[in-house]
Motif scaffolding. Structure first.
Motif, PDB file in Angstrom:
ATOM      1  N   PRO A  93     -29.232 -21.519  21.556  1.00  0.00           N
ATOM      2  CA  PRO A  93     -28.751 -20.208  22.010  1.00  0.00           C
ATOM      3  C   PRO A  93     -27.538 -19.764  21.193  1.00  0.00           C
ATOM      4  O   PRO A  93     -26.688 -20.575  20.839  1.00  0.00           O
ATOM      5  N   ILE A  94     -27.447 -18.491  20.919  1.00  0.00           N
ATOM      6  CA  ILE A  94     -26.343 -17.937  20.142  1.00  0.00           C
ATOM      7  C   ILE A  94     -25.007 -18.166  20.856  1.00  0.00           C
ATOM      8  O   ILE A  94     -23.963 -18.247  20.227  1.00  0.00           O
ATOM      9  N   GLN A  95     -25.036 -18.315  22.177  1.00  0.00           N
ATOM     10  CA  GLN A  95     -23.809 -18.521  22.950  1.00  0.00           C
ATOM     11  C   GLN A  95     -23.111 -19.823  22.566  1.00  0.00           C
ATOM     12  O   GLN A  95     -21.908 -19.962  22.771  1.00  0.00           O
ATOM     13  N   TRP A  96     -23.844 -20.807  22.025  1.00  0.00           N
ATOM     14  CA  TRP A  96     -23.220 -22.061  21.609  1.00  0.00           C
ATOM     15  C   TRP A  96     -22.177 -21.819  20.524  1.00  0.00           C
ATOM     16  O   TRP A  96     -21.260 -22.601  20.360  1.00  0.00           O
ATOM     17  N   ASN A  97     -22.311 -20.738  19.764  1.00  0.00           N
ATOM     18  CA  ASN A  97     -21.392 -20.448  18.660  1.00  0.00           C
ATOM     19  C   ASN A  97     -19.990 -20.093  19.134  1.00  0.00           C
ATOM     20  O   ASN A  97     -19.032 -20.279  18.397  1.00  0.00           O
ATOM     21  N   PRO A 108     -24.471 -20.629  12.997  1.00  0.00           N
ATOM     22  CA  PRO A 108     -24.795 -21.512  14.125  1.00  0.00           C
ATOM     23  C   PRO A 108     -23.856 -22.721  14.184  1.00  0.00           C
ATOM     24  O   PRO A 108     -23.639 -23.397  13.181  1.00  0.00           O
ATOM     25  N   SER A 109     -23.287 -22.947  15.357  1.00  0.00           N
ATOM     26  CA  SER A 109     -22.379 -24.080  15.550  1.00  0.00           C
ATOM     27  C   SER A 109     -22.281 -24.389  17.031  1.00  0.00           C
ATOM     28  O   SER A 109     -22.922 -23.748  17.849  1.00  0.00           O
ATOM     29  N   LEU A 110     -21.442 -25.359  17.348  1.00  0.00           N
ATOM     30  CA  LEU A 110     -21.116 -25.670  18.736  1.00  0.00           C
ATOM     31  C   LEU A 110     -19.681 -25.227  19.031  1.00  0.00           C
ATOM     32  O   LEU A 110     -18.996 -25.807  19.851  1.00  0.00           O
ATOM     33  N   GLY A 111     -19.234 -24.180  18.345  1.00  0.00           N
ATOM     34  CA  GLY A 111     -17.871 -23.673  18.465  1.00  0.00           C
ATOM     35  C   GLY A 111     -17.510 -23.146  19.836  1.00  0.00           C
ATOM     36  O   GLY A 111     -16.336 -22.994  20.157  1.00  0.00           O
TER      37      GLY A 111
END
Length: 180
Positions: A93-97, A108-111
């Protein structure tokens, strides 16, 4: 679609190679990580002998948290794996960014991952390097059916008196983990 994972971390250097497509070995790797070729291009794989928490999301992703290690520099590094528990490829999911403009440019990241210290009533965000890139696994787009990928995220360390924090990944339930 090819899966690309780039790991970045605090440390020396001028930041070259820590942006998109950069090196895949953190300069301040957690003490329990070992470099092994897991068949995905030599990614750094966390020690999986201990499981601190398992977070099961409704979207088919499962996060297994293996370590939460403080280092002498005042950082806390969380490592683990992200598994696709479905029978088809699923996309992160884009929300993980995260929502920050500077972090969004990383791709894409876990920011967007945070830690919550309930005792001190503080929230800790993934650290950023001097160019604003998050110190976490980047390039997570899709994960094939049944496969896992390693991840890490580095945060400011809570006070030494804090032994537990809640980890929160956007769109996933939170979980309490022990700090070592």
């Amino acid at each position: 679609m090819a899966l690309t994972i780039s790991l970045t971390a605090c440390g020396g250097g001028d930041g070259d190679g820590q942006k998109a497509g950069g090196g895949n070995t953190p300069s301040s790797a957690p003490s329990k990580e070992t470099s092994t070729d897991d068949g995905n291009g030599g990614n750094t794989v966390p020690d999986t002998s201990v499981t601190l928490a398992t977070i099961i999301g409704s979207n088919g992703f499962q996060f297994v948290i293996n370590t939460a290690v403080r280092d002498a520099g005042g950082f806390l590094t969380v490592t683990g794996s992200i598994k696709n528990t479905t029978d088809k490829q699923i996309y992160a999911p884009i929300q993980w960014n995260g929502q920050e403009t500077q972090v969004k440019r990383t791709g894409p990241s876990l920011g967007g991952t945070t830690l919550v210290d309930k005792t001190e009533k503080k929230r800790y965000y993934v650290l950023r390097d001097t160019d604003g890139f998050p110190l976490t696994t980047t390039g997570v787009t899709g994960v094939k059916a049944g496969e896992s990928i390693a991840f890490f995220a580095q945060f400011p360390a809570p006070p030494d008196s804090t032994s537990q924090v809640d980890i929160q990944v956007p769109m996933m339930p939170s979980a309490t983990i022990e700090i070592s």
